[in-house]
Motif scaffolding. Structure first.
Motif, PDB file in Angstrom:
ATOM      1  N   UNK A 210      -0.384  14.918   0.148  1.00 23.36           N
ATOM      2  CA  UNK A 210      -0.002  13.593  -0.613  1.00 23.36           C
ATOM      3  C   UNK A 210      -1.085  12.545  -0.442  1.00 23.36           C
ATOM      4  N   UNK A 211      -2.280  13.044  -0.475  1.00 25.96           N
ATOM      5  CA  UNK A 211      -3.574  12.152  -0.462  1.00 25.96           C
ATOM      6  C   UNK A 211      -3.432  11.163  -1.830  1.00 25.96           C
ATOM      7  N   UNK A 212      -3.528   9.863  -1.655  1.00 22.50           N
ATOM      8  CA  UNK A 212      -3.565   9.088  -2.766  1.00 22.50           C
ATOM      9  C   UNK A 212      -4.447   7.784  -2.537  1.00 22.50           C
ATOM     10  N   UNK A 213      -4.630   7.107  -3.652  1.00 22.01           N
ATOM     11  CA  UNK A 213      -5.539   5.858  -3.609  1.00 22.01           C
ATOM     12  C   UNK A 213      -4.230   4.640  -3.585  1.00 22.01           C
ATOM     13  N   UNK A 214      -4.738   3.655  -3.003  1.00 25.74           N
ATOM     14  CA  UNK A 214      -3.971   2.551  -2.596  1.00 25.74           C
ATOM     15  C   UNK A 214      -4.817   1.246  -2.907  1.00 25.74           C
ATOM     16  N   UNK A 215      -3.860   0.592  -3.680  1.00 26.39           N
ATOM     17  CA  UNK A 215      -4.555  -0.958  -4.015  1.00 26.39           C
ATOM     18  C   UNK A 215      -3.694  -1.903  -3.616  1.00 26.39           C
ATOM     19  N   UNK A 216      -4.230  -3.060  -3.126  1.00 23.88           N
ATOM     20  CA  UNK A 216      -3.484  -4.166  -2.952  1.00 23.88           C
ATOM     21  C   UNK A 216      -4.295  -5.338  -3.577  1.00 23.88           C
ATOM     22  N   UNK A 217      -3.390  -5.963  -4.643  1.00 20.88           N
ATOM     23  CA  UNK A 217      -3.851  -6.955  -5.458  1.00 20.88           C
ATOM     24  C   UNK A 217      -3.304  -8.021  -4.929  1.00 20.88           C
ATOM     25  N   UNK A 218      -4.112  -9.244  -4.852  1.00 22.02           N
ATOM     26  CA  UNK A 218      -3.682 -10.808  -4.645  1.00 22.02           C
ATOM     27  C   UNK A 218      -3.770 -11.572  -5.774  1.00 22.02           C
ATOM     28  N   UNK A 219      -2.901 -12.089  -6.216  1.00 26.80           N
ATOM     29  CA  UNK A 219      -3.024 -12.740  -7.701  1.00 26.80           C
ATOM     30  C   UNK A 219      -3.620 -14.162  -7.489  1.00 26.80           C
TER      31      UNK A 219
ATOM     32  N   UNK B 181       3.465 -18.259   2.241  1.00 25.78           N
ATOM     33  CA  UNK B 181       3.090 -16.961   2.280  1.00 25.78           C
ATOM     34  C   UNK B 181       2.272 -16.716   1.136  1.00 25.78           C
ATOM     35  N   UNK B 182       1.258 -15.581   1.188  1.00 27.34           N
ATOM     36  CA  UNK B 182       0.505 -15.139   0.127  1.00 27.34           C
ATOM     37  C   UNK B 182       1.316 -13.812  -0.420  1.00 27.34           C
ATOM     38  N   UNK B 183       1.598 -13.922  -1.738  1.00 28.50           N
ATOM     39  CA  UNK B 183       1.964 -12.811  -2.619  1.00 28.50           C
ATOM     40  C   UNK B 183       0.964 -11.615  -2.809  1.00 28.50           C
ATOM     41  N   UNK B 184       1.130 -10.507  -2.617  1.00 23.40           N
ATOM     42  CA  UNK B 184       0.498  -9.332  -3.141  1.00 23.40           C
ATOM     43  C   UNK B 184       1.337  -8.144  -3.934  1.00 23.40           C
ATOM     44  N   UNK B 185       0.510  -7.273  -4.573  1.00 17.35           N
ATOM     45  CA  UNK B 185       1.076  -6.332  -5.279  1.00 17.35           C
ATOM     46  C   UNK B 185       0.361  -4.946  -4.752  1.00 17.35           C
ATOM     47  N   UNK B 186       1.096  -3.925  -4.864  1.00 18.15           N
ATOM     48  CA  UNK B 186       0.561  -2.569  -4.582  1.00 18.15           C
ATOM     49  C   UNK B 186       0.606  -1.835  -5.863  1.00 18.15           C
ATOM     50  N   UNK B 187      -0.678  -1.126  -6.176  1.00 17.15           N
ATOM     51  CA  UNK B 187      -0.904  -0.339  -7.392  1.00 17.15           C
ATOM     52  C   UNK B 187      -1.442   1.075  -6.657  1.00 17.15           C
TER      53      UNK B 187
END
Length: 507
Positions: A172-181, A190-196
């Motif tokens: 299950x090797x996959x790419x992970x991206x955390x976006x901060x708006x 607190x800072x909101x983040x999104x996972x792509x």
């Protein structure tokens, strides 16, 4: 002699470059080869390594060789020999041509060899273990003769599994991206983040052996109805290697406007694997590279350094990473309290600046992190596994390309486990963040060097805490007061070293 002005020098260089670029157009005299050299007659070319020891731990290497015009034609094959004259398997292909169609640059891939190598025109030697690529079915299966990787053709799992023989090492090797708006502001809470997650759009086999295979994976990061940040992953496999190399390239297509605090900001970017854990907790091990050749080496459930000794043989085996004997053969004062010894499930290494790195650990999600070490420049190497094998990884130029980090996390078990740690295998997640190049290996034995940081000094308050506190009324700790309250049969014994951990006892 008067110095040449910098502007004149740059102008002359630009004119010379333009003249060289257009020297072959119609009406202009054809480009001429460089003055004759030894290679112009097809003489052997000597290749040497930049580092001592040749390949070392690398899975393989590729080198480019230039040729004068007219030396070799496109269909020329090449042979490679070592200093003793033995044939070395090599895979060759053209990179560039002269205007007359002869070879200008060629590339040559090797998966073995050390010392000086000699490249000549001739028949190519085949490797004992070839790289094979199978495109049939729903995956692309690449085998080096030692490990086999199943590469997904669609979905979010880039590498569905990595096996060695019949044993699955990672999956299950996959790419992970955390976006901060929006930009972080201390006054805004607190800072909101999104996972792509990375989603595959196209997979292509660029080379299929016999010495080197290259698979390119293209796609975008997706969450819900939005897809952005295109990526291109290249996976390199070499014949007979127990590892592979991953090169991660991204194209930023987000929205960031000057003067505005909102937009597409990248908080984290990396690759994540799941590593099956088959061994008992006391037979699982973590290795993280520190300063230079230093190495942090710990067991998930350490039985060394306790007030009660399980036995010198058991301690030596755990320190060396070998499988321990059955707990029934240990000192029963340790075996009967094994369930009270904490299991360190999460480790994180962070190189946030060029000045130093920090290493922290905790027992499980929801509990506090405690310091586990630190130093100047981390090597970027890590290992997650057990006595039966595991998964190691390395990030190229780890500290030079700060900020970088790597994390190993073991999910909390959903059912009680026996004191011996038996039961269903538990997976462990490994994540490398803010990386452009990842290198993964599947060794059967990890390094035995002890971790050390020669440039780091610690005080009693900042030193890594262990599971062996100072005895009552001892002056060896920061203070001379007792650090352990009286033991009670129905009461957890609090220790200063584990105050951020779940309630537990020390043996």
């Amino acid at each position: 002699m008067s110095p040449i002005p910098r502007r004149s020098l740059l102008k002359a260089a630009a004119v010379a470059g333009a003249a060289a670029q257009f020297s072959w157009v119609p009406g202009v005299k054809d480009a001429q080869a460089a003055p004759g050299t030894a290679a112009a007659d097809g003489d052997p070319v000597t290749l040497d390594w930049l580092e001592d020891g040749g390949l070392g731990a690398a899975p393989g290497s590729t080198v480019g060789v230039p040729w004068p015009m007219g030396t070799y034609h496109e269909d020329q094959t090449f042979a490679l020999t070592d200093a003793e004259g033995a044939a070395v398997p090599v895979q060759s292909w053209p990179l560039a041509y002269w205007p007359d169609g002869s070879l200008k640059w060629t590339a040559h891939a090797v998966s073995s060899g050390s010392g000086e190598l000699t490249l000549t025109a001739g028949d190519t030697a085949a490797p004992d273990k070839k790289v094979t690529v199978d495109r049939r079915g729903g995956t692309i299966d690449v085998s080096t003769g030692v490990i086999t990787a199943k590469i997904g053709k669609n979905g979010s799992a880039l590498i569905k599994s990595v096996t060695r023989g019949a044993t699955e090492i990672a999956k299950n090797g996959r790419l992970v991206l955390i976006r901060q708006p929006e930009i972080e502001d201390e006054d805004q809470g607190a800072v909101r983040t999104e996972r792509f997650d990375g989603t595959i759009s196209e997979v292509a086999v660029e080379q299929d052996g016999p010495v080197r295979a290259v698979v390119r994976i293209d796609g975008k990061h997706r969450k819900g109805g939005r897809s952005w940040l295109p990526f291109s992953i290249r996976l390199y496999f070499y014949a007979g290697a127990d590892s592979f190399r991953m090169v991660h390239t991204i194209t930023f297509d987000g929205t960031v406007e000057p003067g505005k605090a909102s937009g597409d900001f990248i908080r984290g970017l990396g690759v994540r694997f799941t590593v099956p854990m088959r061994d008992a907790a006391y037979d699982r091990h973590i290795r993280i590279g520190g300063e230079g050749t230093g190495l942090l080496r710990e067991a998930v459930q350490g039985i060394t350094g306790l007030r009660r000794d399980p036995g010198a043989t058991v301690q030596a085996a755990q320190y060396a990473g070998r499988k321990l004997a059955d707990p029934s053969t240990w000192d029963q004062r340790v075996t009967s309290r094994l369930q009270h010894i904490p299991k360190w499930g999460d480790y994180t290494l962070s190189q946030l600046s060029a000045d130093g790195f920090t290493l922290r650990k905790r027992t499980t999600k929801g509990y506090g992190w405690i310091p586990a070490g630190g130093g100047g420049h981390a090597s970027g190497f890590g290992y997650v596994g057990g006595a039966s094998g595991g998964f190691s990884f390395g990030l190229r130029d780890f500290w030079e390309k700060f900020p970088r980090s790597s994390t190993s996390a073991t999910p909390t078990p959903t059912r009680p486990r026996s004191p011996s740690g038996s039961g269903r295998p538990r997976p462990s997640r490994w994540t490398c963040a803010s990386t452009t190049t990842a290198w993964a290996r599947t060794p059967t034995q990890s390094s035995s060097k002890a971790w050390r940081s020669p440039t780091r000094t610690t005080s009693p308050s900042s030193a890594p805490r262990t599971a062996s506190p100072a005895p009552p009324n001892s002056s060896s700790g920061p203070t001379s007061r007792p650090r352990r309250r009286k033991r009670s049969p129905n009461r957890w014994t609090p220790y200063g070293c584990c105050r951020n951990s779940p309630p537990h006892r020390h043996s």
